[in-house]
Design a protein around this motif. Sequence first.
Motif, short mmCIF file in Angstrom:
data_model
loop_
_atom_site.label_atom_id
_atom_site.label_comp_id
_atom_site.label_asym_id
_atom_site.label_seq_id
_atom_site.Cartn_x
_atom_site.Cartn_y
_atom_site.Cartn_z
N GLN A 175 35.90 53.92 53.10
CA GLN A 175 37.29 53.51 52.16
C GLN A 175 36.52 54.03 50.37
O GLN A 175 35.57 52.96 50.39
CB GLN A 175 37.40 53.06 52.54
CG GLN A 175 38.89 52.16 51.64
CD GLN A 175 39.39 50.51 51.55
OE1 GLN A 175 38.92 50.41 52.64
NE2 GLN A 175 39.97 50.25 50.74
N ALA A 187 36.10 52.99 46.84
CA ALA A 187 36.74 52.51 45.31
C ALA A 187 36.55 52.47 43.91
O ALA A 187 34.64 52.87 44.43
CB ALA A 187 36.87 50.37 45.73
N ASN A 212 40.89 51.21 36.75
CA ASN A 212 40.34 51.47 38.01
C ASN A 212 40.82 53.00 39.35
O ASN A 212 40.11 52.48 39.98
CB ASN A 212 40.30 50.23 39.31
CG ASN A 212 39.89 48.76 38.72
OD1 ASN A 212 38.98 49.41 38.06
ND2 ASN A 212 40.41 48.03 39.04
N GLN A 221 34.92 59.79 49.49
CA GLN A 221 35.65 59.65 49.88
C GLN A 221 35.47 60.24 51.36
O GLN A 221 36.38 59.64 52.27
CB GLN A 221 36.84 59.98 49.05
CG GLN A 221 37.32 59.59 48.66
CD GLN A 221 38.48 60.32 47.49
OE1 GLN A 221 38.52 61.18 46.81
NE2 GLN A 221 39.42 59.19 46.54
N ARG A 278 34.75 50.19 40.74
CA ARG A 278 35.41 49.18 39.72
C ARG A 278 34.70 48.89 38.96
O ARG A 278 33.95 48.78 38.58
CB ARG A 278 34.50 47.43 40.87
CG ARG A 278 35.39 46.47 40.39
CD ARG A 278 34.22 44.87 40.61
NE ARG A 278 32.94 45.43 41.27
CZ ARG A 278 31.60 44.47 40.75
NH1 ARG A 278 31.97 44.35 39.92
NH2 ARG A 278 30.34 45.38 41.50
N ARG A 283 33.37 49.39 51.28
CA ARG A 283 32.70 47.99 50.11
C ARG A 283 31.65 47.38 50.07
O ARG A 283 31.49 46.76 49.60
CB ARG A 283 33.51 46.74 51.30
CG ARG A 283 34.53 46.64 51.40
CD ARG A 283 35.83 45.34 51.94
NE ARG A 283 36.85 45.22 51.60
CZ ARG A 283 37.76 45.82 53.07
NH1 ARG A 283 37.01 45.79 53.95
NH2 ARG A 283 39.07 45.68 53.21
#
Length: 170
Positions: A29, A31, A96, A25, A33, A69
Amino acid sequence: MLHTIDNLALRAWLADRGSLTARIQTKGQFAVRVLRQGLGQPTPDEAAALDLDPGELVWVREVALSCDRVIVVFAHTVLPRRPRGPLSVWLARLGNRSLGALLFAHAGFVRGPIHFRRLDRRDGLFAAAHRTLAVDGEAPRALWARRSLFAFGPQKVLVTEVFSPRIAQR
């Protein structure tokens, strides 16, 4: 075995005992999944690490962790079905969200030693990690991973994190 890793940046990621989620972090960004979650069989070395009988079913969760991403980590978590407890419920409800955020936010978790290993096609997790971390169909012939056993009261969860070489660029 950590001393055999030539890439100093990757070595720093592998050796960090803090939250991998928190560290990613700080780089961009973040994420998560979910790739797979449900009952499955542990690999033989996972069964041994958890003192399970071969073929005993466990809860398995596999996720891809991304930074801006770009998938940088393939995480594989194994939780024995017995004893049942809060960790079983929490894992089932994560969705998630990061398991690491849970592990490092709750004072009741105790992390065991970190074990490091270079994975190649002979390892049970290599195919899934390779497929997840590949970009344009290419990934290294070997990947570095770390594994930790976390305890929460009588429950234990084994977390393996396989690192993309791209994480060293962060």
